[in-house]
Design an enzyme around this catalytic site. Sequence first.
Site, PDB file in Angstrom:
ATOM      1  N   ARG A  47     104.932  92.091   5.342  1.00  0.00           N
ATOM      2  CA  ARG A  47     103.745  92.959   4.679  1.00  0.00           C
ATOM      3  C   ARG A  47     103.905  94.370   5.617  1.00  0.00           C
ATOM      4  NH1 ARG A  47      99.462  88.088   3.228  1.00  0.00           N
ATOM      5  NH2 ARG A  47      99.888  88.031   0.973  1.00  0.00           N
ATOM      6  N   GLU A  65     100.306  74.014  -5.699  1.00  0.00           N
ATOM      7  CA  GLU A  65     100.925  75.088  -6.207  1.00  0.00           C
ATOM      8  C   GLU A  65     102.375  74.894  -6.648  1.00  0.00           C
ATOM      9  OE1 GLU A  65     100.493  78.058  -3.182  1.00  0.00           O
ATOM     10  OE2 GLU A  65      98.215  78.175  -3.416  1.00  0.00           O
ATOM     11  N   TYR A 109      95.020  80.930  -8.497  1.00  0.00           N
ATOM     12  CA  TYR A 109      94.065  81.622  -7.510  1.00  0.00           C
ATOM     13  C   TYR A 109      92.592  81.292  -7.964  1.00  0.00           C
ATOM     14  CZ  TYR A 109      97.445  85.326  -5.988  1.00  0.00           C
ATOM     15  OH  TYR A 109      98.451  85.820  -5.153  1.00  0.00           O
ATOM     16  N   PHE A 137      87.273  91.102  -6.983  1.00  0.00           N
ATOM     17  CA  PHE A 137      88.638  91.654  -7.402  1.00  0.00           C
ATOM     18  C   PHE A 137      89.299  90.609  -8.126  1.00  0.00           C
ATOM     19  CE2 PHE A 137      88.762  89.314  -3.147  1.00  0.00           C
ATOM     20  CZ  PHE A 137      89.749  88.591  -3.245  1.00  0.00           C
ATOM     21  N   LYS A 192     105.727  88.842  -5.353  1.00  0.00           N
ATOM     22  CA  LYS A 192     104.832  89.317  -6.358  1.00  0.00           C
ATOM     23  C   LYS A 192     105.528  90.512  -7.193  1.00  0.00           C
ATOM     24  CE  LYS A 192     100.748  88.053  -3.754  1.00  0.00           C
ATOM     25  NZ  LYS A 192      99.488  88.744  -3.148  1.00  0.00           N
TER      26      LYS A 192
HETATM   27  P1  IDP Z   1      96.525  85.747   1.118  1.00  0.00           P
HETATM   28  O1  IDP Z   1      97.413  86.282  -0.131  1.00  0.00           O
HETATM   29  O2  IDP Z   1      96.955  86.260   2.476  1.00  0.00           O
HETATM   30  O3  IDP Z   1      96.706  84.234   1.322  1.00  0.00           O
HETATM   31  P2  IDP Z   1      93.849  85.822  -0.036  1.00  0.00           P
HETATM   32  O4  IDP Z   1      92.789  86.145   0.966  1.00  0.00           O
HETATM   33  O5  IDP Z   1      94.399  84.249  -0.363  1.00  0.00           O
HETATM   34  O6  IDP Z   1      95.128  86.475   0.868  1.00  0.00           O
HETATM   35  O7  IDP Z   1      93.863  86.469  -1.216  1.00  0.00           O
HETATM   36  C1  IDP Z   1      94.715  86.568  -2.524  1.00  0.00           C
HETATM   37  C2  IDP Z   1      95.138  87.759  -2.873  1.00  0.00           C
HETATM   38  O8  IDP Z   1      93.968  88.582  -3.394  1.00  0.00           O
HETATM   39  C3  IDP Z   1      95.897  88.764  -1.617  1.00  0.00           C
HETATM   40  O9  IDP Z   1      97.053  88.615  -1.193  1.00  0.00           O
HETATM   41  C4  IDP Z   1      95.738  89.868  -2.460  1.00  0.00           C
HETATM   42  O10 IDP Z   1      96.694  90.460  -3.326  1.00  0.00           O
HETATM   43  C5  IDP Z   1      94.433  89.865  -3.312  1.00  0.00           C
HETATM   44  N1  IDP Z   1      93.212  90.244  -2.338  1.00  0.00           N
HETATM   45  C6  IDP Z   1      92.673  89.830  -1.124  1.00  0.00           C
HETATM   46  N2  IDP Z   1      91.649  90.597  -0.810  1.00  0.00           N
HETATM   47  C7  IDP Z   1      91.482  91.554  -1.971  1.00  0.00           C
HETATM   48  C8  IDP Z   1      90.489  92.485  -2.220  1.00  0.00           C
HETATM   49  O11 IDP Z   1      89.545  92.820  -1.379  1.00  0.00           O
HETATM   50  N3  IDP Z   1      90.717  93.223  -3.007  1.00  0.00           N
HETATM   51  C9  IDP Z   1      91.588  93.291  -3.947  1.00  0.00           C
HETATM   52  N4  IDP Z   1      92.793  92.538  -3.889  1.00  0.00           N
HETATM   53  C10 IDP Z   1      92.387  91.351  -2.918  1.00  0.00           C
END
Ligand code: IDP
Length: 135
Positions: free
Chosen positions: A103, A127, A49, A57, A9
């Site tokens: 991470r 994707e 997304y 968010f 990213k």
């Molecule tokens: P992942 O990237 O591990 O698959 P997801 O739940 O699919 O996680 O969420 C996508 C992305 O959204 C995360 O990688 C993170 O960058 C962002 N994200 C997830 N939850 C939150 C939140 O509560 N606040 C802000 N950003 C979030």
Amino acid sequence: MDRTFVIAKPDAVERGLSGEILARFERKGLKLVAAELRTIDAETASKHYEEHKDRPFFGELVAFITRGPALLAVLEGPEDTWKVVRTLMGSTNPRDAAPGTIRGDLGILLTENLVHGSDGPESAEREIGIFFPAL
Ligand code: IDP
Ligand code: MG
């Protein structure tokens, strides 16, 4: 062979960690099929997304992923490549991610968690189709 999609990213590129992230996948034994440094546009980010479009968010997420160049890649392995990648990535929130994961070792903020990896075979196919339609 089995393919999945990965993004180092914009935070990773800004911090000079995109090579480190790709290197970890390569050292594991995954093969690079495609890679490109690209600034993702808002429309493509929203499609990518889509599952999060009703989350509070979502706007912040799209702003983050489009804020500068990201390193997009397709990786290939023998089987369940998406799962191998997810294991190397670590938990979504870097604060909870295990040491030894990308991470866990390199991040601290949920909103700047360095790396995306498809979360299943269908997501991987979808994707790859969005970002590398010629593959
Ligand atoms: P992942 O990237 O591990 O698959 P997801 O739940 O699919 O996680 O969420 C996508 C992305 O959204 C995360 O990688 C993170 O960058 C962002 N994200 C997830 N939850 C939150 C939140 O509560 N606040 C802000 N950003 C979030
Ligand atoms: Mg996800």
